[in-house]
Scaffold this motif. Structure first.
Motif, mmCIF file in Angstrom:
data_model
loop_
_atom_site.group_PDB
_atom_site.id
_atom_site.type_symbol
_atom_site.label_atom_id
_atom_site.label_comp_id
_atom_site.label_asym_id
_atom_site.label_seq_id
_atom_site.Cartn_x
_atom_site.Cartn_y
_atom_site.Cartn_z
ATOM 1 N N GLN A 80 -28.246 24.578 -2.823
ATOM 2 C CA GLN A 80 -28.784 23.405 -2.137
ATOM 3 C C GLN A 80 -28.543 22.119 -2.906
ATOM 4 O OE1 GLN A 80 -30.089 23.538 0.922
ATOM 5 N NE2 GLN A 80 -29.803 25.761 1.007
ATOM 6 N N SER A 81 -28.274 22.224 -4.201
ATOM 7 C CA SER A 81 -28.023 21.031 -5.012
ATOM 8 C C SER A 81 -26.989 21.361 -6.073
ATOM 9 C CB SER A 81 -29.317 20.539 -5.665
ATOM 10 O OG SER A 81 -29.850 21.538 -6.520
ATOM 11 N N GLY A 82 -26.459 20.324 -6.701
ATOM 12 C CA GLY A 82 -25.447 20.520 -7.726
ATOM 13 C C GLY A 82 -24.673 19.251 -7.995
ATOM 14 N N SER A 83 -23.721 19.332 -8.904
ATOM 15 C CA SER A 83 -22.875 18.186 -9.236
ATOM 16 C C SER A 83 -21.797 18.020 -8.175
ATOM 17 C CB SER A 83 -22.236 18.400 -10.605
ATOM 18 O OG SER A 83 -21.281 17.390 -10.874
ATOM 19 N N ASN A 91 0.411 16.709 -6.965
ATOM 20 C CA ASN A 91 1.824 17.011 -7.147
ATOM 21 C C ASN A 91 2.636 15.732 -7.005
ATOM 22 O OD1 ASN A 91 1.982 16.515 -4.414
ATOM 23 N ND2 ASN A 91 2.497 18.609 -3.824
ATOM 24 N N GLU A 92 3.922 15.844 -6.780
ATOM 25 C CA GLU A 92 4.771 14.661 -6.702
ATOM 26 C C GLU A 92 4.501 13.825 -5.455
ATOM 27 O OE1 GLU A 92 8.682 16.218 -6.866
ATOM 28 O OE2 GLU A 92 8.466 17.041 -8.894
ATOM 29 N N LEU A 93 3.909 14.420 -4.425
ATOM 30 C CA LEU A 93 3.728 13.745 -3.141
ATOM 31 C C LEU A 93 2.273 13.480 -2.794
ATOM 32 C CD1 LEU A 93 6.280 15.896 -1.093
ATOM 33 C CD2 LEU A 93 6.699 13.685 -2.164
ATOM 34 N N LEU A 94 1.374 14.349 -3.246
ATOM 35 C CA LEU A 94 -0.027 14.295 -2.826
ATOM 36 C C LEU A 94 -0.972 14.182 -4.007
ATOM 37 C CD1 LEU A 94 -0.077 17.224 -0.211
ATOM 38 C CD2 LEU A 94 0.247 14.790 0.268
ATOM 39 N N LYS A 95 -2.093 13.542 -3.761
ATOM 40 C CA LYS A 95 -3.230 13.555 -4.681
ATOM 41 C C LYS A 95 -4.446 13.979 -3.868
ATOM 42 C CE LYS A 95 -5.767 10.778 -8.067
ATOM 43 N NZ LYS A 95 -5.897 9.439 -8.692
ATOM 44 N N VAL A 96 -4.881 15.223 -4.080
ATOM 45 C CA VAL A 96 -5.922 15.838 -3.261
ATOM 46 C C VAL A 96 -7.204 15.941 -4.072
ATOM 47 C CG1 VAL A 96 -6.554 17.853 -1.894
ATOM 48 C CG2 VAL A 96 -4.153 17.168 -2.058
ATOM 49 N N LYS A 97 -8.264 15.328 -3.575
ATOM 50 C CA LYS A 97 -9.575 15.424 -4.213
ATOM 51 C C LYS A 97 -10.428 16.439 -3.464
ATOM 52 C CE LYS A 97 -9.764 10.751 -6.145
ATOM 53 N NZ LYS A 97 -10.540 9.477 -6.211
ATOM 54 N N ILE A 98 -10.953 17.416 -4.206
ATOM 55 C CA ILE A 98 -11.764 18.474 -3.612
ATOM 56 C C ILE A 98 -13.202 18.305 -4.089
ATOM 57 C CG2 ILE A 98 -12.106 20.962 -3.433
ATOM 58 C CD1 ILE A 98 -9.106 21.273 -3.861
ATOM 59 N N SER A 99 -14.115 18.218 -3.155
ATOM 60 C CA SER A 99 -15.522 17.963 -3.446
ATOM 61 C C SER A 99 -16.285 19.276 -3.602
ATOM 62 C CB SER A 99 -16.145 17.139 -2.321
ATOM 63 O OG SER A 99 -17.546 17.097 -2.439
ATOM 64 N N PRO A 100 -17.080 19.443 -4.682
ATOM 65 C CA PRO A 100 -17.934 20.623 -4.794
ATOM 66 C C PRO A 100 -18.925 20.735 -3.628
ATOM 67 C CG PRO A 100 -17.712 19.570 -6.925
ATOM 68 C CD PRO A 100 -17.099 18.642 -5.916
ATOM 69 N N LYS A 101 -19.398 19.603 -3.125
ATOM 70 C CA LYS A 101 -20.277 19.667 -1.964
ATOM 71 C C LYS A 101 -19.432 20.001 -0.735
ATOM 72 C CE LYS A 101 -23.781 17.288 0.740
ATOM 73 N NZ LYS A 101 -24.545 16.035 0.989
ATOM 74 N N GLY A 102 -19.635 21.181 -0.210
ATOM 75 C CA GLY A 102 -18.854 21.668 0.904
ATOM 76 C C GLY A 102 -17.592 22.388 0.486
#
Length: 619
Positions: A80-83, A91-102
């Motif tokens: 239910q909670s967290g950082s 990579n050379e083409l993409l910058k993907v940010k992945i969120s711990p929430k969800g």
């Protein structure tokens, strides 16, 4: 109720309301308390048991073990909670940010492209974007988008042929969890996603046969012309063996798909797409697209897809994201006909664009020329191919111009009161002279599909995006020569200089065309009205399209000037007179002339029959 009682109750009410307002904690106090609770929760987990080692594809990381005694009440209580510090895959083409929430992709940046304001091009980001599974557990509806996943890895960058993977884990209890496993290679617009579950067969509501995959996003403006960007943005999808379909381009729409496996769907903008490909297909789903009144929002999208849930110890659902440009050769490599979301026009226009115009355009790109020069050479090549039709059209119009004095003489004798008889006499003249009255129109009609094909080709051609030529800083959108502070019907809030030049050249072309054909009356003025109408239509279309039409008009002038040097009106007149002397048996009658004669004969009979029948009644 007397006056004193009312006054007392009123004072008590004021005291209650005032104390509630004055004693409520401030926003700073609320934030401080939440941060303290989050830190206490993390500290308790760290002290619970000794950590365990988890092997990731990139490196070995330490993940706290789950202490079942500390799990909060309800399913997934510990999540239910967290950082919410994002993990970055790059990579050379993409910058993907992945969120711990969800455990979801929070944002995607295309590193090689910029917005029209030269800002980083972010496909989507912000709180309006959601991605996760929805299902029932322990009598409650669970949405993983609201829960905190544990990352089994750290931020990492890859290049060339290297690859990396990251697992985001949502724990239920020991041995029961949901994993989102992301993968990325060094030179691809694709992000792999495998949703894996372990031990969840006893957690998900027993009657539930599907998990709902919910994806929602709001796409912001990336191009100069928001109206044009909205015009080409919608949700596309591939269902079973059917053709690629899409939702409304102009209005909000919700579509429910209950039959046929869904292979992929996309949230498409004008020049970029967010596509989710299901390697095992979705059973059914619902797609939503909504227009937005916000000034910098293109549209909002949502999808609810049904994934079959097999009650096994371990399950796996492999998928693939595509975050990238709507460039035909790149989309074709994705397979599954994803490239068909690029609108190349209706039949036969899309075949002209796909198999004639685009290959020639791609061939010219290999020389490394600027796109203004490529469009010029493309126009020259097409005009050379169409030169025989242009010559035949000019010759036919010249014949009609030479016959006009004789046609005027026939009109003076017959009069305008009997148009059917007048047309019959004209046909007799055409037959004697060996002239086809549609000879000038048919070549133009054969060229019309190519002219219309470009109407779809240039607005959807990614290669022209942010490519400049002369004063036009972006050939994929309009060149605002004059910017107005208000909107006018059809024109919008600007005037395009290239559209003005195109319109002027069309008016000049119409004038000289009328001189060649000898057009008079209404037909003469209709030719001048059409360019004005097209000026209003094309004013907001790409400057590259108006540039092509301008070049086509100028080259038509040059062709007609050259043709006129080799066509002698006196020789044409002599040939017509020679044709008149030939016996009727030697003259070949065209199908058009035969149909017109049959039609005129029928019309003449229809006029005489009522008159004859009325005479019989009088007798």
């Amino acid at each position: 109720m007397d006056r004193n009682t009312f006054t007392g109750l009123f004072l008590i009410l004021i005291i209650l309301v005032g104390s509630t307002f004055l004693m409520q904690p401030s926003d700073e106090d609320i934030k401080r308390e939440k941060a303290k609770q989050s830190q206490d929760s993390i500290a308790r987990v760290k002290k619970a048991e000794s950590p365990v080692m988890v092997q990731d594809s990139t490196k070995t990381v330490v993940v706290p073990a789950i202490d079942s005694t500390l799990i909060k009440s309800g399913p997934f209580g510990s999540a239910q909670s967290g950082s919410n510090e994002p993990i970055v895959l790059e990579n050379e083409l993409l910058k993907v940010k992945i969120s711990p929430k969800g455990g979801r992709i929070a944002s995607v940046e295309l590193k090689k492209f910029k917005t029209y304001r030269q800002l980083p091009l972010i496909m989507f980001e912000g709180q309006g974007n959601k991605f996760g599974l929805i299902f029932g557990a322990a009598g409650k509806n669970i949405s993983t988008n609201d829960l905190y996943f544990q990352p089994l890895g750290t931020s990492v960058s890859v290049a060339n042929n290297d690859s990396v993977s990251l697992t985001m884990r949502l724990n239920y209890s020991d041995g029961k969890y949901i994993d989102y496993i992301y993968s990325l290679t060094g030179d691809s617009y694709n992000v792999g996603l495998t949703i894996a579950t372990k031990g969840m067969q006893d957690v998900v509501t027993p009657t539930q046969k599907h998990l709902t995959l919910n994806w929602e996003t709001i796409l912001k403006q990336k191009e100069k012309d928001l109206v044009s960007e909205q015009r080409y943005s919608s949700t596309y999808f591939k269902q079973g063996d059917e053709s690629v379909d899409y939702l409304s381009l102009t209005e909000s729409e919700t579509k429910t798909i209950n039959e046929g496996k869904i292979k992929w769907f996309s949230f498409k903008q004008h020049f970029f797409s967010n596509v989710l490909i299901a390697k095992n297909s979705f059973d059914k789903g619902e797609l939503i697209v909504n227009t937005s009144p916000d000034s910098n929002t293109v549209k909002s999208f949502a999808a609810n897809m049904q994934i079959p849930f097999e009650r096994q110890e371990v399950t796996s659902y492999p998928m693939d994201f595509y975050f990238g440009p709507n460039q035909l050769n790149i989309l074709e490599k994705q397979g599954f006909e994803i490239e068909k979301q690029i609108d190349l026009g209706y039949w036969p226009l899309k075949y002209i664009n796909r198999w004639i115009v685009l290959p020639v355009f791609s061939f010219l790109e290999r020389f490394g020329w600027g796109y203004g020069l490529i469009i010029l050479v493309l126009t020259v090549l097409l005009k050379m191919v169409l030169l025989p039709l242009t010559y035949k059209s000019y010759l036919s119009m010249a014949k009609m111009r030479i016959l006009k004095p004789e046609m005027d003489e026939i009109k003076g004798k017959v009069g305008e009161d009997n148009p059917t008889l007048l047309q019959q006499e004209y046909l007799k003249l055409y037959k004697k002279a060996g002239v086809n009255p549609l000879g000038g129109c048919l070549p133009m009609l054969l060229q019309l599909p190519i002219i219309m094909a470009f109407f779809f080709f240039f607005p959807n051609l990614f290669e022209l995006r942010q490519k400049s030529f002369l004063w036009m800083d972006d050939l994929s959108t309009f060149d605002a020569f004059f910017q107005m502070g208000f909107n006018l019907p059809f024109l919008g809030n600007h005037i395009s200089l290239m559209c003005i030049l195109m319109t002027i050249s069309t008016l000049i072309y119409t004038y000289f065309n009328n001189q060649v054909s000898g057009a008079t009356g209404q037909m003469k003025y209709i030719g001048y009205i059409t360019p004005i109408i097209f000026f209003g239509v094309l004013n907001s279309y790409p400057s590259g399209l108006n540039y092509y039409y301008f070049l086509a008009n100028m080259m038509t002038f040059a062709q007609q000037y050259i043709i006129r040097m080799f066509v002698n009106d006196d020789k044409i007149h002599a040939q017509i007179q020679e044709n008149k002397k030939k016996p009727q048996s030697e003259k070949k009658k065209s199908g058009f002339q035969q149909r017109m004669e049959d039609y005129m004969r029928q019309q003449q009979q229809n006029k005489t029959q009522p008159a004859s029948s009325s005479k019989k009644k009088l007798k």
